[in-house]
Design an enzyme around this catalytic site. Structure first.
Site, short mmCIF file in Angstrom:
data_model
loop_
_atom_site.label_atom_id
_atom_site.label_comp_id
_atom_site.label_asym_id
_atom_site.label_seq_id
_atom_site.Cartn_x
_atom_site.Cartn_y
_atom_site.Cartn_z
N LYS A 1 0.83 -1.22 0.00
CA LYS A 1 0.00 0.00 0.00
C LYS A 1 0.86 1.26 0.00
CE LYS A 1 -2.38 -0.84 3.77
NZ LYS A 1 -1.75 -2.11 4.23
N ARG A 8 -9.36 0.87 10.06
CA ARG A 8 -8.88 -0.50 10.24
C ARG A 8 -9.86 -1.33 11.04
NH1 ARG A 8 -3.03 0.41 9.59
NH2 ARG A 8 -1.79 -1.44 9.89
N ARG A 64 12.05 -5.67 4.59
CA ARG A 64 12.01 -4.21 4.38
C ARG A 64 13.09 -3.51 5.22
NH1 ARG A 64 5.57 -2.77 4.41
NH2 ARG A 64 5.80 -2.88 6.67
N ARG A 97 11.97 -1.46 10.69
CA ARG A 97 10.91 -1.08 11.63
C ARG A 97 10.84 -2.13 12.73
NH1 ARG A 97 5.39 0.21 8.39
NH2 ARG A 97 4.52 -0.89 10.18
N ARG A 136 0.47 -9.15 13.29
CA ARG A 136 -0.13 -8.09 12.47
C ARG A 136 -1.04 -8.69 11.40
NH1 ARG A 136 4.89 -4.97 10.44
NH2 ARG A 136 3.40 -3.67 9.33
P1 AMP Z 1 1.11 0.48 9.46
O1 AMP Z 1 2.28 1.37 9.20
O2 AMP Z 1 -0.12 0.91 8.73
O3 AMP Z 1 1.43 -0.98 9.26
O4 AMP Z 1 0.75 0.65 11.01
C1 AMP Z 1 1.67 0.31 12.02
C2 AMP Z 1 0.93 0.08 13.34
O5 AMP Z 1 0.28 1.30 13.75
C3 AMP Z 1 -0.17 -0.96 13.31
O6 AMP Z 1 0.30 -2.27 13.47
C4 AMP Z 1 -1.04 -0.50 14.49
O7 AMP Z 1 -0.47 -0.85 15.73
C5 AMP Z 1 -0.96 1.02 14.37
N1 AMP Z 1 -2.06 1.54 13.51
C6 AMP Z 1 -1.92 2.16 12.29
N2 AMP Z 1 -3.12 2.52 11.80
C7 AMP Z 1 -4.04 2.12 12.72
C8 AMP Z 1 -5.47 2.19 12.78
N3 AMP Z 1 -6.19 2.73 11.79
N4 AMP Z 1 -6.07 1.67 13.88
C9 AMP Z 1 -5.37 1.13 14.88
N5 AMP Z 1 -4.03 1.02 14.87
C10 AMP Z 1 -3.36 1.51 13.81
#
Ligand code: AMP
Length: 218
Positions: free
Chosen positions: A13, A87, A126, A159, A170
């Site tokens: 994404k 989410r 990554r 990360r 995840r």
């Molecule tokens: P991402 O970079 O989108 O993979 O997000 C990294 C982490 O941030 C996720 O594993 C969640 O812990 C948190 N996170 C990001 N977006 C959300 C969301 N919309 N709702 C809840 N947690 C989020």
């Protein structure tokens, strides 16, 4: 144009969003990036989010909804792509309410589908440069010198939630809490499924084909 981008972690994404926003003049709003910025700045929100993020759990809805509404509210004109938000069904309902109140709606939901067995390799490989932000992958897009940024910035980083242990959680969290959103948006009739198993360029083309055909309400 308001776009919601759905897809499991590692679907691509972030990579695709960068290309889409350039072509369509949209703003990229990534909830994960915003949370990582909050953590770097050691804000109260960043501190509250830390343990959830590091264990692959979702940050509670009330915190995320407040954070994203502020971000969306600060968009003066033009459209945006929501990456990583909503989410949960609760987050999607809050987003819908806010958009309706502003006379807007989600124009299209891009659902990037990738087989589970591809996700772990994509995520755990990554790496990125903390200074210039360039993204790499140890197998698919390696730097010229192992673990070093090609632009001379120094060592690359991973990360903390991109390790095998956290990745499994995840992916599980995605299936349990986020994938029901596909049906939620299907009921609104605006979901477009895109095969994310293909090469980056092929996926980009498929996404452009979808977005070229979107009629916006604005
Ligand atoms: P991402 O970079 O989108 O993979 O997000 C990294 C982490 O941030 C996720 O594993 C969640 O812990 C948190 N996170 C990001 N977006 C959300 C969301 N919309 N709702 C809840 N947690 C989020």
């Amino acid at each position: 144009m308001i776009v919601v981008f759905l897809g499991p972690p590692g679907a691509g994404k972030g990579t695709q969003c960068k290309l889409i926003v350039d072509r369509y003049g949209l703003t990229h709003l990534s909830s994960g990036d915003i949370l990582r910025r909050e953590r770097k700045e050691n804000t109260e929100l960043g501190q509250k989010a830390q343990s959830y993020m590091d264990s692959g759990q979702l940050v509670p809805d009330d915190l995320i909804v407040a954070m994203m509404m502020k971000e969306i509210g600060s968009q003066s004109s033009g459209g945006y792509v929501l990456d990583g938000f909503p989410r949960t069904i609760g987050q999607a309902q809050e987003l819908d309410k806010a958009l309706v109140a502003a006379g807007k709606k989600v124009d299209v939901v891009l659902n990037l589908e990738v087989d589970d067995n591809k996700l772990e390799t994509r995520i755990t490989g990554r790496r990125s440069c903390g200074k210039c932000g360039t993204a790499y992958h140890v197998t698919f897009n390696p730097p010229k010198t192992e673990d070093q940024c090609d632009k001379g910035c120094g060592a690359l980083t991973q990360r903390p939630d991109d390790t095998s242990e956290v990745v499994q959680q995840r992916i599980k969290t995605y299936h349990e809490q986020t994938s029901p959103l596909v049906e939620y948006y299907q009921q609104q009739g605006n979901v477009k499924n895109v095969n994310g198993n293909l090469d980056i360029q092929e996926v980009t083309k498929a996404l452009y084909d979808v977005l070229d055909g979107v009629k916006t309400s604005a």
